[in-house]
Design a protein around this motif. Structure first.
Motif, PDB file in Angstrom:
ATOM      1  N   MET A  59       0.848  -1.193   0.000  1.00 12.82           N
ATOM      2  CA  MET A  59       0.000   0.000   0.000  1.00 12.82           C
ATOM      3  C   MET A  59       0.879   1.238   0.000  1.00 12.82           C
ATOM      4  O   MET A  59       1.800   1.340   0.783  1.00 12.82           O
ATOM      5  N   ASN A  60       0.583   2.161  -0.851  1.00 13.85           N
ATOM      6  CA  ASN A  60       1.299   3.416  -0.958  1.00 13.85           C
ATOM      7  C   ASN A  60       0.936   4.288   0.245  1.00 13.85           C
ATOM      8  O   ASN A  60      -0.233   4.485   0.547  1.00 13.85           O
ATOM      9  N   ASP A  61       1.949   4.827   0.954  1.00 12.18           N
ATOM     10  CA  ASP A  61       1.687   5.678   2.114  1.00 12.18           C
ATOM     11  C   ASP A  61       0.855   6.905   1.770  1.00 12.18           C
ATOM     12  O   ASP A  61       0.156   7.443   2.622  1.00 12.18           O
ATOM     13  N   ALA A  62       0.926   7.355   0.519  1.00 10.10           N
ATOM     14  CA  ALA A  62       0.152   8.524   0.096  1.00 10.10           C
ATOM     15  C   ALA A  62      -1.344   8.278   0.253  1.00 10.10           C
ATOM     16  O   ALA A  62      -2.121   9.217   0.395  1.00 10.10           O
ATOM     17  N   ALA A  63      -1.752   7.019   0.244  1.00  7.81           N
ATOM     18  CA  ALA A  63      -3.178   6.704   0.377  1.00  7.81           C
ATOM     19  C   ALA A  63      -3.718   7.081   1.748  1.00  7.81           C
ATOM     20  O   ALA A  63      -4.899   7.350   1.897  1.00  7.81           O
ATOM     21  N   THR A  64      -2.856   7.094   2.744  1.00  6.45           N
ATOM     22  CA  THR A  64      -3.316   7.413   4.092  1.00  6.45           C
ATOM     23  C   THR A  64      -2.888   8.799   4.550  1.00  6.45           C
ATOM     24  O   THR A  64      -3.353   9.277   5.572  1.00  6.45           O
ATOM     25  N   HIS A  65      -2.013   9.483   3.788  1.00 10.75           N
ATOM     26  CA  HIS A  65      -1.592  10.845   4.116  1.00 10.75           C
ATOM     27  C   HIS A  65      -2.752  11.803   3.858  1.00 10.75           C
ATOM     28  O   HIS A  65      -3.437  11.691   2.851  1.00 10.75           O
ATOM     29  N   LEU A  66      -2.969  12.756   4.763  1.00 15.90           N
ATOM     30  CA  LEU A  66      -4.092  13.684   4.602  1.00 15.90           C
ATOM     31  C   LEU A  66      -3.619  15.102   4.311  1.00 15.90           C
ATOM     32  O   LEU A  66      -3.319  15.852   5.229  1.00 15.90           O
ATOM     33  N   PRO A  67      -3.568  15.492   3.036  1.00 12.45           N
ATOM     34  CA  PRO A  67      -3.292  16.887   2.724  1.00 12.45           C
ATOM     35  C   PRO A  67      -4.473  17.763   3.138  1.00 12.45           C
ATOM     36  O   PRO A  67      -5.557  17.249   3.444  1.00 12.45           O
ATOM     37  N   PRO A  68      -4.311  19.090   3.140  1.00  8.63           N
ATOM     38  CA  PRO A  68      -5.383  19.978   3.627  1.00  8.63           C
ATOM     39  C   PRO A  68      -6.746  19.767   2.967  1.00  8.63           C
ATOM     40  O   PRO A  68      -7.768  19.793   3.646  1.00  8.63           O
ATOM     41  N   GLY A  69      -6.774  19.563   1.646  1.00  9.03           N
ATOM     42  CA  GLY A  69      -8.064  19.357   0.976  1.00  9.03           C
ATOM     43  C   GLY A  69      -8.778  18.114   1.475  1.00  9.03           C
ATOM     44  O   GLY A  69      -9.994  18.119   1.684  1.00  9.03           O
ATOM     45  N   ALA A  70      -8.017  17.043   1.670  1.00  8.88           N
ATOM     46  CA  ALA A  70      -8.595  15.793   2.182  1.00  8.88           C
ATOM     47  C   ALA A  70      -9.082  15.973   3.616  1.00  8.88           C
ATOM     48  O   ALA A  70     -10.114  15.424   4.004  1.00  8.88           O
ATOM     49  N   GLN A  71      -8.342  16.758   4.396  1.00 12.86           N
ATOM     50  CA  GLN A  71      -8.770  17.039   5.768  1.00 12.86           C
ATOM     51  C   GLN A  71     -10.096  17.795   5.768  1.00 12.86           C
ATOM     52  O   GLN A  71     -11.003  17.466   6.540  1.00 12.86           O
ATOM     53  N   LEU A  72     -10.213  18.801   4.879  1.00 17.58           N
ATOM     54  CA  LEU A  72     -11.454  19.571   4.779  1.00 17.58           C
ATOM     55  C   LEU A  72     -12.637  18.668   4.453  1.00 17.58           C
ATOM     56  O   LEU A  72     -13.716  18.812   5.023  1.00 17.58           O
ATOM     57  N   LEU A  73     -12.417  17.704   3.555  1.00 14.93           N
ATOM     58  CA  LEU A  73     -13.485  16.786   3.148  1.00 14.93           C
ATOM     59  C   LEU A  73     -13.731  15.680   4.170  1.00 14.93           C
ATOM     60  O   LEU A  73     -14.654  14.887   4.013  1.00 14.93           O
ATOM     61  N   GLY A  74     -12.911  15.623   5.222  1.00 16.67           N
ATOM     62  CA  GLY A  74     -13.069  14.578   6.242  1.00 16.67           C
ATOM     63  C   GLY A  74     -12.759  13.196   5.706  1.00 16.67           C
ATOM     64  O   GLY A  74     -13.367  12.208   6.109  1.00 16.67           O
ATOM     65  N   ARG A  75     -11.771  13.114   4.787  1.00 16.37           N
ATOM     66  CA  ARG A  75     -11.455  11.842   4.140  1.00 16.37           C
ATOM     67  C   ARG A  75     -10.861  10.843   5.121  1.00 16.37           C
ATOM     68  O   ARG A  75      -9.992  11.166   5.907  1.00 16.37           O
ATOM     69  N   GLU A  76     -11.360   9.613   5.030  1.00 15.83           N
ATOM     70  CA  GLU A  76     -10.853   8.505   5.841  1.00 15.83           C
ATOM     71  C   GLU A  76     -10.689   7.283   4.930  1.00 15.83           C
ATOM     72  O   GLU A  76     -11.651   6.823   4.315  1.00 15.83           O
ATOM     73  N   TRP A  77      -9.465   6.786   4.843  1.00 15.98           N
ATOM     74  CA  TRP A  77      -9.167   5.591   4.047  1.00 15.98           C
ATOM     75  C   TRP A  77      -9.665   4.376   4.810  1.00 15.98           C
ATOM     76  O   TRP A  77      -9.250   4.134   5.949  1.00 15.98           O
ATOM     77  N   LEU A  78     -10.551   3.595   4.215  1.00 15.90           N
ATOM     78  CA  LEU A  78     -11.092   2.406   4.868  1.00 15.90           C
ATOM     79  C   LEU A  78     -10.423   1.128   4.380  1.00 15.90           C
ATOM     80  O   LEU A  78     -10.585   0.075   4.991  1.00 15.90           O
ATOM     81  N   GLY A  79      -9.719   1.196   3.239  1.00 14.99           N
ATOM     82  CA  GLY A  79      -9.045   0.023   2.689  1.00 14.99           C
ATOM     83  C   GLY A  79      -9.782  -0.513   1.476  1.00 14.99           C
ATOM     84  O   GLY A  79     -10.657   0.144   0.913  1.00 14.99           O
ATOM     85  N   PHE A  80      -9.408  -1.720   1.084  1.00 13.30           N
ATOM     86  CA  PHE A  80     -10.043  -2.373  -0.053  1.00 13.30           C
ATOM     87  C   PHE A  80     -11.088  -3.358   0.440  1.00 13.30           C
ATOM     88  O   PHE A  80     -10.988  -3.890   1.545  1.00 13.30           O
ATOM     89  N   ASP A  81     -12.093  -3.613  -0.394  1.00 11.44           N
ATOM     90  CA  ASP A  81     -13.105  -4.614  -0.050  1.00 11.44           C
ATOM     91  C   ASP A  81     -12.482  -6.004  -0.098  1.00 11.44           C
ATOM     92  O   ASP A  81     -11.284  -6.164  -0.372  1.00 11.44           O
ATOM     93  N   GLU A  82     -13.295  -7.019   0.132  1.00 15.12           N
ATOM     94  CA  GLU A  82     -12.803  -8.399   0.204  1.00 15.12           C
ATOM     95  C   GLU A  82     -12.196  -8.892  -1.106  1.00 15.12           C
ATOM     96  O   GLU A  82     -11.377  -9.804  -1.116  1.00 15.12           O
ATOM     97  N   THR A  83     -12.558  -8.260  -2.240  1.00 14.55           N
ATOM     98  CA  THR A  83     -11.987  -8.657  -3.531  1.00 14.55           C
ATOM     99  C   THR A  83     -10.603  -8.044  -3.750  1.00 14.55           C
ATOM    100  O   THR A  83      -9.865  -8.487  -4.626  1.00 14.55           O
ATOM    101  N   GLY A  84     -10.283  -7.008  -2.993  1.00 11.62           N
ATOM    102  CA  GLY A  84      -9.024  -6.304  -3.172  1.00 11.62           C
ATOM    103  C   GLY A  84      -9.037  -5.364  -4.360  1.00 11.62           C
ATOM    104  O   GLY A  84      -8.020  -4.769  -4.703  1.00 11.62           O
TER     105      GLY A  84
END
Length: 132
Positions: free
Chosen positions: A1-26
């Motif tokens: 997994m790329n660390d950028a997927a979980t890094h929260l830049p300001p725009g993502a913080q504003l949107l309240g983004r939360e990485w939940l991961g991949f579904d069971e299929t990946g």
């Protein structure tokens, strides 16, 4: 997994983004956003520009999660459809890579409200770039 997927830049913080991961299929990335009252339009629903920003964020983060850490992506185009009014509160994105070459990716995403209704969807065309 790329660390950028979980890094929260300001725009993502504003949107309240939360990485939940991949579904069971990946194959399907799951990302949750928090639509705030400040995002609403005169009708009291989430303004389309915020939904587009969520879709842009979801497609980009899905792409990053599938790439090696030395690569990044930029959005070339985002074809967006607004399907139903979106209420304030949690909105979940489901995103998946549809096509990938050495230089480009196509990622599709949909935003789903707490009732399971798809409120918007998009197809993003992304350019893959080296971070070097």
């Amino acid at each position: 997994m790329n660390d950028a997927a979980t890094h929260l830049p300001p725009g993502a913080q504003l949107l309240g983004r939360e990485w939940l991961g991949f579904d069971e299929t990946g194959q399907i990335a799951l990302i949750r956003f928090q639509a705030q009252v400040a995002f609403t339009n005169r009708h009291g629903t989430v303004q389309g520009g915020f939904l587009a920003a969520m879709l842009d964020s979801a497609t980009g983060i899905c792409a990053l999660a599938k790439l090696s850490p030395d690569l990044t992506v930029v959005t070339k185009s985002l074809d967006t459809r607004f399907l139903k009014p979106a209420a304030v509160g949690p909105i979940t994105a489901r995103a998946r890579v549809m096509e990938q070459t050495e230089r480009d990716m196509v990622v599709q995403a949909e935003l789903i409200d707490t009732k399971g209704i798809t409120v918007a969807d998009a197809t993003a065309r992304l350019r893959i770039l080296s971070k070097k």
